[in-house]
Enzyme design. Structure first.
Site, PDB file in Angstrom:
ATOM      1  CG  HIS A  43      -1.947   1.076   1.209  1.00 36.52           C
ATOM      2  ND1 HIS A  43      -3.195   0.910   1.750  1.00 36.52           N
ATOM      3  CD2 HIS A  43      -1.934   2.334   0.707  1.00 36.52           C
ATOM      4  CE1 HIS A  43      -3.907   2.020   1.592  1.00 36.52           C
ATOM      5  NE2 HIS A  43      -3.147   2.896   0.969  1.00 36.52           N
ATOM      6  CD  GLU A  70      -4.166  -3.329   0.717  1.00 32.97           C
ATOM      7  OE1 GLU A  70      -4.668  -4.414   1.080  1.00 32.97           O
ATOM      8  OE2 GLU A  70      -3.751  -2.463   1.513  1.00 32.97           O
ATOM      9  CG  HIS A 190      -7.789  -3.740   9.023  1.00 33.49           C
ATOM     10  ND1 HIS A 190      -7.088  -2.772   8.322  1.00 33.49           N
ATOM     11  CD2 HIS A 190      -7.804  -3.334  10.314  1.00 33.49           C
ATOM     12  CE1 HIS A 190      -6.718  -1.812   9.154  1.00 33.49           C
ATOM     13  NE2 HIS A 190      -7.135  -2.131  10.365  1.00 33.49           N
TER      14      HIS A 190
END
Length: 237
Positions: A43, A70, A190
């Site tokens: 990310h 991401e 997550h």
């Protein structure tokens, strides 16, 4: 089979804390794959506090599994996707200053924007996944914008798991079944760890992929990277 994609952001954070190239992020990527990981996730945030622009291109050169990038779909992110052509682009709604992603997209409110972006990314031959809360309305909205997959945001599940696993997973089961009926692939991520991952897999056996970084890297400090990856893979069998 549910694939394990290792998020290597925290490896980059450790490297950046001292500068230089220790730990060597590219070597860690190679090792994660050698130890059994079926994907690599990054990310790259605008402030480059962990993954840098250079990292994205260097990892793409060595990644032999599925590379998943991401990010919030701004111009910088879309440039990465167009030039790198990863296996998957995962769209997250967090602003640049966010410490970590903490909510899914409102696919109803952002329908027009998301539809245009999804169409653009898919024109590059890249699979699209949208970060989503476990809500039937949100999942239906995801289908409307044309995404290939959703990534269920699992922090609420992880938070509630210790006190009441069945209640914590209930919305995810409902959302997952709806996504499957609509023909959407299902990812999750997550706060997943060795304590809660097996239970989620049992309740959502048709998940395509989980993306795990923070907990996996923390576990690797104690148990070693190779052993840790094998332990996570075992939870997904």
């Amino acid at each position: 089979m549910t694939k394990l994609s290792v998020n290597v952001n925290k490896i980059a954070t450790l490297r950046n804390a001292r500068g230089g190239n220790n730990p060597n992020l590219v070597q860690v990527v190679r090792d994660c794959e050698r130890f059994g990981a079926q994907g690599i996730t990054v990310h790259p945030r605008p402030d480059e506090r962990h993954i840098t622009t250079e990292d994205v291109y260097r990892i793409n050169e060595v990644c032999t599994t599925e590379f998943n990038i991401e990010g919030y779909p701004d111009a910088r992110y879309l440039k990465f996707i167009e030039e790198v052509r990863p296996a998957q682009a995962t769209l997250v709604p967090d602003p640049p200053e966010a410490i970590t992603s903490n909510a899914g997209w409102d696919t109803v409110k952002n329908e027009t924007m998301l539809r245009d972006i999804v169409q653009q990314i898919k024109s590059y031959g890249v699979r699209v996944s949208i970060f989503a809360d476990p809500s039937e309305v949100i999942i239906e909205g995801a289908k409307k914008v044309g995404t290939d997959r959703i990534e269920l945001y699992t922090e609420p599940f992880a938070t509630g798991y210790a006190s009441d696993p069945a209640a914590a997973v209930a919305d995810y089961v409902t959302a997952g079944k709806l996504a499957k009926e609509l023909g959407l692939g299902i990812n999750a991520g997550h706060d997943l760890d060795l304590n809660n991952l097996k239970y989620l897999k049992e309740k959502l056996p048709f998940m395509d992929e989980v993306s795990i970084g923070h907990a996996l890297v923390c576990d690797a400090l104690y148990m070693g990277l190779e052993n840790t990856i094998q332990m996570y893979l075992k939870q997904l069998k």
